[in-house]
Design a protein around this motif. Structure first.
Motif: not given
Length: 106
Positions: A43-48, A59-66
């Motif tokens: 789980i990664v915080l993104s700038d999206r 690898r499965v990456s869950l990109l969290l919204p900003d």
């Protein structure tokens, strides 16, 4: 981190410590070996503006919204939910939430 997966949904429960790490911009990851192949979910915080699921190699990456950090600052119990398109016909409902049972045990 606890993971529940079905054909149409991925639900992830995180501890308060993992939530704090994500809010600081750190990656939280769970890895295990399935047969001879490693698999990891992170789980990664993104700038999206919207959440996204990205699959690359094992690898499965869950990109969290900003806005996830803003939501969690105002109420840590707020789940972060989004949909990810897996194919032209199938979506996956994704929800990341604080594991309240873990918090009650401490």
């Amino acid at each position: 981190m606890k993971i529940r997966l079905s054909e149409t949904a991925l639900r992830v429960r995180i501890t308060a410590i993992e939530q704090e790490k994500i809010m600081r911009g750190e990656t939280v990851q769970l890895s295990w070996d399935i047969g001879s192949s490693p698999l990891s979910i992170e789980i990664v915080l993104s700038d999206r503006n919207e959440g996204e699921l990205v699959m690359k190699h094992n690898r499965v990456s869950l990109l969290l919204p900003d806005q996830a950090t803003n939501l969690w600052h105002s109420n840590p119990r707020t789940p972060i939910a989004f949909k990810s398109l897996l194919s032209s016909k199938q979506t996956l409902d994704i929800e990341i939430e604080l594991d309240l049972r873990e918090r009650a045990n401490h």
